[in-house]
Motif scaffolding. Structure first.
Motif, PDB file in Angstrom:
ATOM      1  N   THR A 266      94.604  -1.135  28.159  1.00 23.16           N
ATOM      2  CA  THR A 266      94.333   0.225  28.157  1.00 23.16           C
ATOM      3  C   THR A 266      94.312   0.500  29.357  1.00 23.16           C
ATOM      4  O   THR A 266      93.653   0.131  30.389  1.00 23.16           O
ATOM      5  N   ASP A 267      93.143   2.098  29.153  1.00 24.56           N
ATOM      6  CA  ASP A 267      92.879   2.547  30.032  1.00 24.56           C
ATOM      7  C   ASP A 267      91.429   2.706  30.480  1.00 24.56           C
ATOM      8  O   ASP A 267      91.531   2.761  29.403  1.00 24.56           O
ATOM      9  N   LYS A 268      91.386   3.337  31.654  1.00 23.07           N
ATOM     10  CA  LYS A 268      89.639   3.087  32.556  1.00 23.07           C
ATOM     11  C   LYS A 268      89.532   4.581  30.987  1.00 23.07           C
ATOM     12  O   LYS A 268      87.718   4.062  30.491  1.00 23.07           O
ATOM     13  N   ASP A 269      89.137   5.390  30.452  1.00 23.50           N
ATOM     14  CA  ASP A 269      89.126   6.338  29.920  1.00 23.50           C
ATOM     15  C   ASP A 269      88.669   5.855  28.374  1.00 23.50           C
ATOM     16  O   ASP A 269      87.098   5.725  28.801  1.00 23.50           O
ATOM     17  N   THR A 270      89.476   5.131  28.221  1.00 23.17           N
ATOM     18  CA  THR A 270      89.525   4.876  26.531  1.00 23.17           C
ATOM     19  C   THR A 270      88.194   3.125  26.761  1.00 23.17           C
ATOM     20  O   THR A 270      86.982   3.789  26.164  1.00 23.17           O
TER      21      THR A 270
ATOM     22  N   HIS B 278      78.310   9.527  28.197  1.00 26.43           N
ATOM     23  CA  HIS B 278      79.801   8.053  29.215  1.00 26.43           C
ATOM     24  C   HIS B 278      80.683   8.972  28.092  1.00 26.43           C
ATOM     25  O   HIS B 278      81.768   9.179  28.102  1.00 26.43           O
TER      26      HIS B 278
ATOM     27  N   SER C 149      80.328  12.185  27.392  1.00 20.35           N
ATOM     28  CA  SER C 149      80.447  14.190  27.733  1.00 20.35           C
ATOM     29  C   SER C 149      79.891  14.271  29.338  1.00 20.35           C
ATOM     30  O   SER C 149      81.186  13.271  29.991  1.00 20.35           O
TER      31      SER C 149
ATOM     32  N   ARG D   7      81.767  11.439  32.322  1.00 19.42           N
ATOM     33  CA  ARG D   7      82.421  10.558  31.388  1.00 19.42           C
ATOM     34  C   ARG D   7      83.368   9.950  33.201  1.00 19.42           C
ATOM     35  O   ARG D   7      84.011   9.154  33.073  1.00 19.42           O
ATOM     36  N   ARG D   8      83.573  10.835  33.606  1.00 18.91           N
ATOM     37  CA  ARG D   8      84.398  11.685  34.233  1.00 18.91           C
ATOM     38  C   ARG D   8      83.882  10.023  35.599  1.00 18.91           C
ATOM     39  O   ARG D   8      84.863   9.294  36.444  1.00 18.91           O
TER      40      ARG D   8
ATOM     41  N   VAL E  94      85.723   3.901  29.038  1.00 12.39           N
ATOM     42  CA  VAL E  94      84.224   4.344  29.264  1.00 12.39           C
ATOM     43  C   VAL E  94      84.030   5.201  27.694  1.00 12.39           C
ATOM     44  O   VAL E  94      82.843   4.988  27.678  1.00 12.39           O
ATOM     45  N   VAL E  95      84.151   4.996  27.334  1.00 12.69           N
ATOM     46  CA  VAL E  95      84.607   6.125  25.641  1.00 12.69           C
ATOM     47  C   VAL E  95      84.477   5.265  24.647  1.00 12.69           C
ATOM     48  O   VAL E  95      83.036   4.631  24.037  1.00 12.69           O
TER      49      VAL E  95
ATOM     50  N   ARG F 133      84.342   6.505  34.444  1.00  6.59           N
ATOM     51  CA  ARG F 133      86.000   5.929  34.851  1.00  6.59           C
ATOM     52  C   ARG F 133      85.969   6.077  36.218  1.00  6.59           C
ATOM     53  O   ARG F 133      86.970   4.443  36.156  1.00  6.59           O
TER      54      ARG F 133
END
Length: 129
Positions: A43-47, A21, A23, A26-27, A49-50, A30
């Motif tokens: 929040t956003d999708k990347d956050t 998630h 590395s 990750r994309r 995932v992280v 998302r």
């Protein structure tokens, strides 16, 4: 002894998934996060995932490093698997591909894997009687 091995294997699965998630995948992860989840969590999708990757790493580490808290850790891992299930349903409904989940059959199978993961978390962390 079998439960201990199952707990360690589950920890390894969580650690690897969490690292993915953060590395290489990750994309791809998302893409799977539903739009409504980002709205609900403000929040956003990347956050998402992280944070989910960090949580997986912490849960995996806790399963190994906190043996006295095994039952609580199992409950936390099971709760995590339940919490991410709506995203898995969303992915299946939308037919969205993600790493390793690039067919309708695989996405559907993932839905049936989720209860197995919950049971694995609870069974592997409970004391043998």
């Amino acid at each position: 002894m079998i439960r201990h091995g199952a707990r360690i294997l589950l920890a390894l699965v969580l650690l690897v998934a969490g690292a993915a998630h953060l590395s290489t995948l990750r994309r791809g992860f998302r893409i799977v996060v539903p739009d409504w989840a980002a709205r609900v969590l403000h929040t956003d999708k990347d956050t998402i995932v992280v944070v989910s990757g960090v949580v997986e790493i912490l849960l995996g580490a806790g399963l190994v490093l906190l043996p006295r808290e095994s039952r609580r850790m199992g409950a936390a891992v099971a709760a995590f698997f339940v919490a991410v299930f709506p995203g898995n349903v969303h992915q299946w409904q939308r037919g969205t591909s993600a790493p390793g989940l690039d067919t309708d059959g695989r996405r559907l199978a993932r839905l049936f894997l989720q209860p197995v993961l919950v049971a694995w978390a609870l069974w592997s962390t409970r004391s043998a009687r």
